[in-house]
Motif scaffolding. Structure first.
Motif, PDB file in Angstrom:
ATOM      1  N   ASN A  10      31.190   2.504 -71.447  1.00 13.62           N
ATOM      2  CA  ASN A  10      31.981   1.935 -72.523  1.00 13.62           C
ATOM      3  C   ASN A  10      31.507   2.513 -73.852  1.00 13.62           C
ATOM      4  N   ASP A  11      32.461   2.843 -74.748  1.00 17.75           N
ATOM      5  CA  ASP A  11      32.053   3.415 -76.025  1.00 17.75           C
ATOM      6  C   ASP A  11      31.539   2.307 -76.942  1.00 17.75           C
ATOM      7  N   ALA A  12      30.865   2.726 -78.022  1.00 18.16           N
ATOM      8  CA  ALA A  12      30.198   1.774 -78.911  1.00 18.16           C
ATOM      9  C   ALA A  12      31.179   0.802 -79.540  1.00 18.16           C
ATOM     10  N   ARG A  13      32.383   1.288 -79.873  1.00 13.70           N
ATOM     11  CA  ARG A  13      33.353   0.412 -80.529  1.00 13.70           C
ATOM     12  C   ARG A  13      33.791  -0.713 -79.609  1.00 13.70           C
ATOM     13  N   SER A  14      34.095  -0.391 -78.371  1.00 14.84           N
ATOM     14  CA  SER A  14      34.525  -1.440 -77.454  1.00 14.84           C
ATOM     15  C   SER A  14      33.389  -2.410 -77.163  1.00 14.84           C
ATOM     16  N   SER A  15      32.157  -1.900 -77.070  1.00 16.30           N
ATOM     17  CA  SER A  15      31.006  -2.770 -76.838  1.00 16.30           C
ATOM     18  C   SER A  15      30.810  -3.735 -78.000  1.00 16.30           C
ATOM     19  N   ASP A  16      30.938  -3.237 -79.223  1.00 12.29           N
ATOM     20  CA  ASP A  16      30.810  -4.099 -80.401  1.00 12.29           C
ATOM     21  C   ASP A  16      31.850  -5.210 -80.387  1.00 12.29           C
ATOM     22  N   THR A  17      33.062  -4.879 -79.988  1.00 12.53           N
ATOM     23  CA  THR A  17      34.126  -5.876 -79.916  1.00 12.53           C
ATOM     24  C   THR A  17      33.824  -6.925 -78.861  1.00 12.53           C
ATOM     25  N   LEU A  18      33.344  -6.483 -77.709  1.00 12.87           N
ATOM     26  CA  LEU A  18      32.994  -7.412 -76.641  1.00 12.87           C
ATOM     27  C   LEU A  18      31.872  -8.354 -77.062  1.00 12.87           C
ATOM     28  N   ILE A  19      30.867  -7.817 -77.740  1.00 14.59           N
ATOM     29  CA  ILE A  19      29.757  -8.652 -78.217  1.00 14.59           C
ATOM     30  C   ILE A  19      30.268  -9.663 -79.241  1.00 14.59           C
ATOM     31  N   LYS A  20      31.112  -9.205 -80.141  1.00  9.34           N
ATOM     32  CA  LYS A  20      31.655 -10.079 -81.181  1.00  9.34           C
ATOM     33  C   LYS A  20      32.447 -11.229 -80.584  1.00  9.34           C
ATOM     34  N   ASN A  21      33.153 -10.968 -79.491  1.00 13.98           N
ATOM     35  CA  ASN A  21      34.005 -11.984 -78.879  1.00 13.98           C
ATOM     36  C   ASN A  21      33.279 -12.857 -77.851  1.00 13.98           C
ATOM     37  N   SER A  22      32.019 -12.538 -77.580  1.00 14.70           N
ATOM     38  CA  SER A  22      31.275 -13.279 -76.570  1.00 14.70           C
ATOM     39  C   SER A  22      30.933 -14.685 -77.055  1.00 14.70           C
ATOM     40  N   SER A  23      30.853 -15.623 -76.115  1.00 18.48           N
ATOM     41  CA  SER A  23      30.462 -17.004 -76.438  1.00 18.48           C
ATOM     42  C   SER A  23      28.957 -17.215 -76.319  1.00 18.48           C
ATOM     43  N   LEU A  24      28.213 -16.187 -75.917  1.00 16.41           N
ATOM     44  CA  LEU A  24      26.790 -16.359 -75.639  1.00 16.41           C
ATOM     45  C   LEU A  24      25.945 -16.568 -76.895  1.00 16.41           C
ATOM     46  N   TYR A  25      26.490 -16.236 -78.064  1.00 12.50           N
ATOM     47  CA  TYR A  25      25.743 -16.426 -79.298  1.00 12.50           C
ATOM     48  C   TYR A  25      26.354 -17.513 -80.183  1.00 12.50           C
ATOM     49  N   THR A  26      27.304 -18.278 -79.667  1.00 10.77           N
ATOM     50  CA  THR A  26      27.980 -19.265 -80.502  1.00 10.77           C
ATOM     51  C   THR A  26      27.241 -20.594 -80.569  1.00 10.77           C
ATOM     52  N   PHE A  27      26.221 -20.772 -79.726  1.00 12.13           N
ATOM     53  CA  PHE A  27      25.495 -22.046 -79.710  1.00 12.13           C
ATOM     54  C   PHE A  27      24.477 -22.107 -80.852  1.00 12.13           C
ATOM     55  N   ASN A  28      24.156 -23.315 -81.271  1.00 16.26           N
ATOM     56  CA  ASN A  28      23.072 -23.543 -82.225  1.00 16.26           C
ATOM     57  C   ASN A  28      21.980 -24.334 -81.522  1.00 16.26           C
ATOM     58  N   LEU A  29      20.766 -23.833 -81.573  1.00 16.63           N
ATOM     59  CA  LEU A  29      19.640 -24.468 -80.906  1.00 16.63           C
ATOM     60  C   LEU A  29      19.324 -25.798 -81.589  1.00 16.63           C
ATOM     61  N   ASP A  88      31.236  -9.945 -71.031  1.00 18.67           N
ATOM     62  CA  ASP A  88      29.852  -9.794 -71.500  1.00 18.67           C
ATOM     63  C   ASP A  88      29.167  -8.642 -70.774  1.00 18.67           C
ATOM     64  N   LEU A  89      29.338  -8.578 -69.467  1.00 13.83           N
ATOM     65  CA  LEU A  89      28.684  -7.550 -68.654  1.00 13.83           C
ATOM     66  C   LEU A  89      29.204  -6.163 -68.993  1.00 13.83           C
ATOM     67  N   LEU A  90      30.475  -6.079 -69.401  1.00 12.78           N
ATOM     68  CA  LEU A  90      31.064  -4.778 -69.747  1.00 12.78           C
ATOM     69  C   LEU A  90      30.503  -4.201 -71.040  1.00 12.78           C
ATOM     70  N   VAL A  91      29.731  -4.986 -71.774  1.00 12.19           N
ATOM     71  CA  VAL A  91      29.024  -4.439 -72.938  1.00 12.19           C
ATOM     72  C   VAL A  91      28.136  -3.275 -72.503  1.00 12.19           C
ATOM     73  N   VAL A  92      27.607  -3.369 -71.289  1.00 15.42           N
ATOM     74  CA  VAL A  92      26.713  -2.339 -70.759  1.00 15.42           C
ATOM     75  C   VAL A  92      27.258  -1.708 -69.486  1.00 15.42           C
ATOM     76  N   HIS A  93      27.723  -2.527 -68.562  1.00 18.34           N
ATOM     77  CA  HIS A  93      28.100  -2.029 -67.242  1.00 18.34           C
ATOM     78  C   HIS A  93      29.456  -1.338 -67.231  1.00 18.34           C
ATOM     79  N   THR A  94      29.598  -0.409 -66.302  1.00 17.37           N
ATOM     80  CA  THR A  94      30.886   0.238 -66.098  1.00 17.37           C
ATOM     81  C   THR A  94      31.764  -0.640 -65.214  1.00 17.37           C
TER      82      THR A  94
END
Length: 355
Positions: A10-29, A88-94
């Motif tokens: 996956n190219d950097a642009r698509s990875s950035d978009t996937l990370i931005k749209n992920s719910s894994l960082y939306t929580f507050n500890l 989320d996995l597509l940020v890195v995986h093919t």
């Protein structure tokens, strides 16, 4: 180059978009929570199939129970992870690699679970319907992967974090192995680098008995990531290509003892920190270095494992650098108690603590 070739990454642009749209960082500890991640879904149990591999697939739950019994934390103070999604996995995986875990070929022809059987080194898994393998084997690993990514965020915010699971250091973007189906270390780092612009230098300290070849392949040409890997050179995976991705390589022999091991760890760790000046550290704290481990083949005592972890946390936190710890390999039932003892030691030495 992995099995599917660089063109399928996956190219950097698509990875950035996937990370931005992920719910894994939306929580507050929560202010009352320790940055320790665990869920009962981490554990792998299915009709005894898990017993065909020496890996203790209930280790994670027993570690958490020991921490509860030792009153290190409570159920309410434990952070519950979110399962990593396919996006989320597509940020890195093919996509071809993820399809292979579903029992699909490149042409999306439904197959059995041969790829997962190869990764988990449990041959009968190949004969199970893939929907069963997804639910009983891969979902726990996706949950741990989500936990690793979330722990990365908490480490930056709190200075330290622990995922009681994770540390799948044999998995790269395009292939898995050694009971590692998802590249949680690569994903954790990608998310941290994206969300925290102040962090530009990440160090991986891998003290599992086995060479960490997955992330080494993924970050081979990335100067932002420095790898220190201390491993038994005589055991799996003996990945000569991936060794080129290790900046500080310490190769040990079978039977290495505390007396040799601990001074080496301290010397090389402090040298690596002074050389690279990391702003974030991923600590892969495998306990398969323990004497009697049938796969690690080293002779480190339980006290040596606890002291190793203290050395790492003291060195990193002494520089005010955030650190996230993953539990990785360990193939004896005694390792759960030792991991819990290590966490207690870190607390008692003032290296981790309550909010």
């Amino acid at each position: 180059m992995g099995i599917f070739g660089k063109e399928s990454r996956n190219d950097a642009r698509s990875s950035d978009t996937l990370i931005k749209n992920s719910s894994l960082y939306t929580f507050n500890l929560k202010t009352t929570s320790w940055p320790i991640v665990y869920d009962a879904g981490y554990n792998i149990t299915f009709m005894g199939v898990e017993k065909l591999h020496p890996f203790d697939s209930s280790k994670w739950g027993r570690v958490h129970n020991f921490l509860l019994d030792d009153k290190v934390l409570t159920e309410e103070e434990t952070v519950t992870p979110v399962e990593a999604t396919e996006e989320d996995l597509l940020v890195v995986h093919t996509q071809p690699y993820l399809n292979s875990l579903k029992g699909q070929s490149v042409k999306f022809v439904r197959q059995w679970s041969a790829t997962v059987a190869q990764i988990t080194e449990v041959v009968p898994v190949a004969l199970l319907p893939n929907f069963v393998v997804q639910r009983k084997v891969l979902r726990p690993l996706r949950l741990q992967t989500g936990g690793s990514i979330m722990a990365g965020k908490m480490a930056v915010e709190r200075g330290w974090a622990l995922n009681i699971g994770g540390g799948f250091h044999h998995c790269s973007a395009e292939r898995g192995g050694g009971f590692c189906a998802y590249a949680d270390i690569t994903l954790l780092i990608k998310f941290v680098l994206h969300h925290f612009e102040q962090i530009k230098r990440v160090m991986i300290v891998d003290l599992d008995a086995h060479q960490g070849n997955g992330y080494a392949r993924d970050f081979m040409d990335d100067d932002r990531v420095y790898v220190m890997d201390v491993f038994n050179r005589n055991i799996y995976p003996q990945d000569g290509f991936a060794k080129a991705g290790i900046k500080r390589k310490v190769e040990l022999r079978c039977g290495t003892t505390d007396q040799e091991y601990l001074p080496l760890i301290k010397e090389h760790l402090y040298d690596a920190i002074n050389e690279f000046h990391p702003q974030f550290v991923v600590y892969n704290a495998g306990t398969d270095i323990l004497a009697g481990d049938c796969l690690g083949l080293m002779e480190i005592s339980p006290k040596g494992v606890v002291e190793r972890d203290r050395i790492v946390f003291a060195a990193v936190r002494g520089q005010n650098v955030p650190i996230v710890m993953l539990t990785s390999g360990g193939y004896q039932r005694s390792t759960a108690r030792i991991i819990a003892d290590s966490v207690v030691s870190l607390r008692d030495n003032g290296l981790i603590g309550p909010p």
